[in-house]
Design a protein around this motif. Structure first.
Motif, PDB file in Angstrom:
ATOM      1  N   VAL A 296       0.845  -1.207   0.000  1.00  0.00           N
ATOM      2  CA  VAL A 296       0.000   0.000   0.000  1.00  0.00           C
ATOM      3  C   VAL A 296       0.875   1.250   0.000  1.00  0.00           C
ATOM      4  CG1 VAL A 296      -1.647   1.343   1.380  1.00  0.00           C
ATOM      5  CG2 VAL A 296      -1.997  -1.111   1.055  1.00  0.00           C
ATOM      6  N   GLN A 297       1.915   1.253   0.814  1.00  0.00           N
ATOM      7  CA  GLN A 297       2.811   2.417   0.869  1.00  0.00           C
ATOM      8  C   GLN A 297       3.498   2.636  -0.472  1.00  0.00           C
ATOM      9  OE1 GLN A 297       3.224   4.762   3.077  1.00  0.00           O
ATOM     10  NE2 GLN A 297       1.879   3.866   4.582  1.00  0.00           N
ATOM     11  N   GLU A 298       3.897   1.548  -1.147  1.00  0.00           N
ATOM     12  CA  GLU A 298       4.539   1.682  -2.452  1.00  0.00           C
ATOM     13  C   GLU A 298       3.549   2.238  -3.480  1.00  0.00           C
ATOM     14  OE1 GLU A 298       6.006  -2.295  -3.019  1.00  0.00           O
ATOM     15  OE2 GLU A 298       7.906  -1.841  -2.029  1.00  0.00           O
ATOM     16  N   GLN A 299       2.288   1.809  -3.402  1.00  0.00           N
ATOM     17  CA  GLN A 299       1.272   2.331  -4.312  1.00  0.00           C
ATOM     18  C   GLN A 299       1.016   3.814  -4.058  1.00  0.00           C
ATOM     19  OE1 GLN A 299      -1.935  -0.330  -3.430  1.00  0.00           O
ATOM     20  NE2 GLN A 299      -1.368  -1.799  -5.028  1.00  0.00           N
ATOM     21  N   LEU A 300       0.979   4.196  -2.796  1.00  0.00           N
ATOM     22  CA  LEU A 300       0.778   5.597  -2.444  1.00  0.00           C
ATOM     23  C   LEU A 300       1.938   6.452  -2.958  1.00  0.00           C
ATOM     24  CD1 LEU A 300      -0.998   7.641  -0.966  1.00  0.00           C
ATOM     25  CD2 LEU A 300       0.261   7.108   1.122  1.00  0.00           C
ATOM     26  N   LYS A 301       3.141   5.955  -2.797  1.00  0.00           N
ATOM     27  CA  LYS A 301       4.317   6.667  -3.282  1.00  0.00           C
ATOM     28  C   LYS A 301       4.247   6.816  -4.807  1.00  0.00           C
ATOM     29  CE  LYS A 301       9.310   6.220  -3.552  1.00  0.00           C
ATOM     30  NZ  LYS A 301      10.436   5.330  -3.313  1.00  0.00           N
ATOM     31  N   ALA A 302       3.865   5.753  -5.494  1.00  0.00           N
ATOM     32  CA  ALA A 302       3.746   5.802  -6.954  1.00  0.00           C
ATOM     33  C   ALA A 302       2.674   6.815  -7.378  1.00  0.00           C
ATOM     34  CB  ALA A 302       3.425   4.417  -7.500  1.00  0.00           C
ATOM     35  N   LEU A 303       1.588   6.876  -6.633  1.00  0.00           N
ATOM     36  CA  LEU A 303       0.530   7.852  -6.926  1.00  0.00           C
ATOM     37  C   LEU A 303       1.083   9.274  -6.844  1.00  0.00           C
ATOM     38  CD1 LEU A 303      -2.495   8.705  -7.303  1.00  0.00           C
ATOM     39  CD2 LEU A 303      -2.595   8.716  -4.803  1.00  0.00           C
ATOM     40  N   HIS A 304       1.811   9.568  -5.770  1.00  0.00           N
ATOM     41  CA  HIS A 304       2.372  10.911  -5.606  1.00  0.00           C
ATOM     42  C   HIS A 304       3.405  11.208  -6.698  1.00  0.00           C
ATOM     43  CE1 HIS A 304       0.194  11.856  -2.034  1.00  0.00           C
ATOM     44  NE2 HIS A 304       0.704  10.846  -1.355  1.00  0.00           N
ATOM     45  N   GLU A 305       4.184  10.205  -7.083  1.00  0.00           N
ATOM     46  CA  GLU A 305       5.166  10.413  -8.147  1.00  0.00           C
ATOM     47  C   GLU A 305       4.466  10.714  -9.470  1.00  0.00           C
ATOM     48  OE1 GLU A 305       7.326   6.751  -7.807  1.00  0.00           O
ATOM     49  OE2 GLU A 305       8.802   7.615  -6.431  1.00  0.00           O
ATOM     50  N   THR A 306       3.375  10.019  -9.732  1.00  0.00           N
ATOM     51  CA  THR A 306       2.613  10.254 -10.960  1.00  0.00           C
ATOM     52  C   THR A 306       2.004  11.648 -10.957  1.00  0.00           C
ATOM     53  OG1 THR A 306       2.114   7.895 -11.143  1.00  0.00           O
ATOM     54  CG2 THR A 306       0.694   9.402 -12.367  1.00  0.00           C
ATOM     55  N   ARG A 307       1.419  12.029  -9.826  1.00  0.00           N
ATOM     56  CA  ARG A 307       0.830  13.370  -9.720  1.00  0.00           C
ATOM     57  C   ARG A 307       1.904  14.446  -9.886  1.00  0.00           C
ATOM     58  NH1 ARG A 307      -4.167  14.409  -6.889  1.00  0.00           N
ATOM     59  NH2 ARG A 307      -3.029  16.138  -5.968  1.00  0.00           N
ATOM     60  N   HIS A 308       3.065  14.230  -9.281  1.00  0.00           N
ATOM     61  CA  HIS A 308       4.180  15.169  -9.377  1.00  0.00           C
ATOM     62  C   HIS A 308       4.572  15.355 -10.847  1.00  0.00           C
ATOM     63  CE1 HIS A 308       8.569  16.176  -9.223  1.00  0.00           C
ATOM     64  NE2 HIS A 308       8.115  17.065  -8.367  1.00  0.00           N
ATOM     65  N   ALA A 309       4.714  14.255 -11.554  1.00  0.00           N
ATOM     66  CA  ALA A 309       5.083  14.331 -12.971  1.00  0.00           C
ATOM     67  C   ALA A 309       3.998  15.053 -13.771  1.00  0.00           C
ATOM     68  CB  ALA A 309       5.312  12.925 -13.527  1.00  0.00           C
ATOM     69  N   GLY A 310       2.750  14.807 -13.452  1.00  0.00           N
ATOM     70  CA  GLY A 310       1.653  15.475 -14.145  1.00  0.00           C
ATOM     71  C   GLY A 310       1.665  16.978 -13.933  1.00  0.00           C
ATOM     72  N   PHE A 311       1.928  17.388 -12.703  1.00  0.00           N
ATOM     73  CA  PHE A 311       1.987  18.828 -12.419  1.00  0.00           C
ATOM     74  C   PHE A 311       3.162  19.480 -13.145  1.00  0.00           C
ATOM     75  CE2 PHE A 311      -0.409  17.848  -8.342  1.00  0.00           C
ATOM     76  CZ  PHE A 311      -1.579  18.432  -8.781  1.00  0.00           C
TER      77      PHE A 311
END
Length: 128
Positions: free
Chosen positions: A14-29
């Motif tokens: 779950v923590q790895e998925q959450l981290k991946a979500l934030h990384e994806t959002r960061h790249a999108g921004f």
């Protein structure tokens, strides 16, 4: 596996998925910020051409340029916030992974100890 080990293993995922979500959002921004900057540059370059309608509608061009630069800044701010969330998620992931590895090592050690004890007991039973 122990219940704690199972829970920690799931929590790591779950923590790895959450981290991946934030990384994806960061790249999108960041990508959105780059697009907004490119739009502003294009408008500025087009503003100075002879065939531009900017001479007729300068306020419109200025507003569009200002809006694009504002979107760029907003996306950069959001990217910075996501970067902080990535750092937090990374720290949490590392902490949970360490706990999971420790529990796994302990379980393996206990299993190995039980196996040795079983071997000793079998040897005593066969010697006796």
């Amino acid at each position: 596996m122990t219940a704690r080990k199972d829970r920690l293993k799931k929590l790591v995922k779950v923590q790895e998925q959450l981290k991946a979500l934030h990384e994806t959002r960061h790249a999108g921004f960041l990508a959105a910020a780059v697009r907004a900057e490119a739009e502003a540059k294009e408008l500025i370059e087009h503003f100075d051409t002879d065939r531009s309608l900017a001479g007729l509608f300068p306020a419109l061009y200025h507003r569009r340029i200002t809006d694009a630069l504002g979107r760029q800044q907003q996306n950069l701010d959001s990217a910075r916030q996501e970067a902080a969330l990535i750092a937090t998620a990374t720290a949490r992931t590392n902490m949970v992974e360490r706990a999971y590895k420790e529990v796994r090592r302990r379980d393996e050690r206990e299993r190995s100890d039980r196996e040795r004890l079983d071997l000793i007991m079998q040897k005593r039973a066969s010697d006796g």
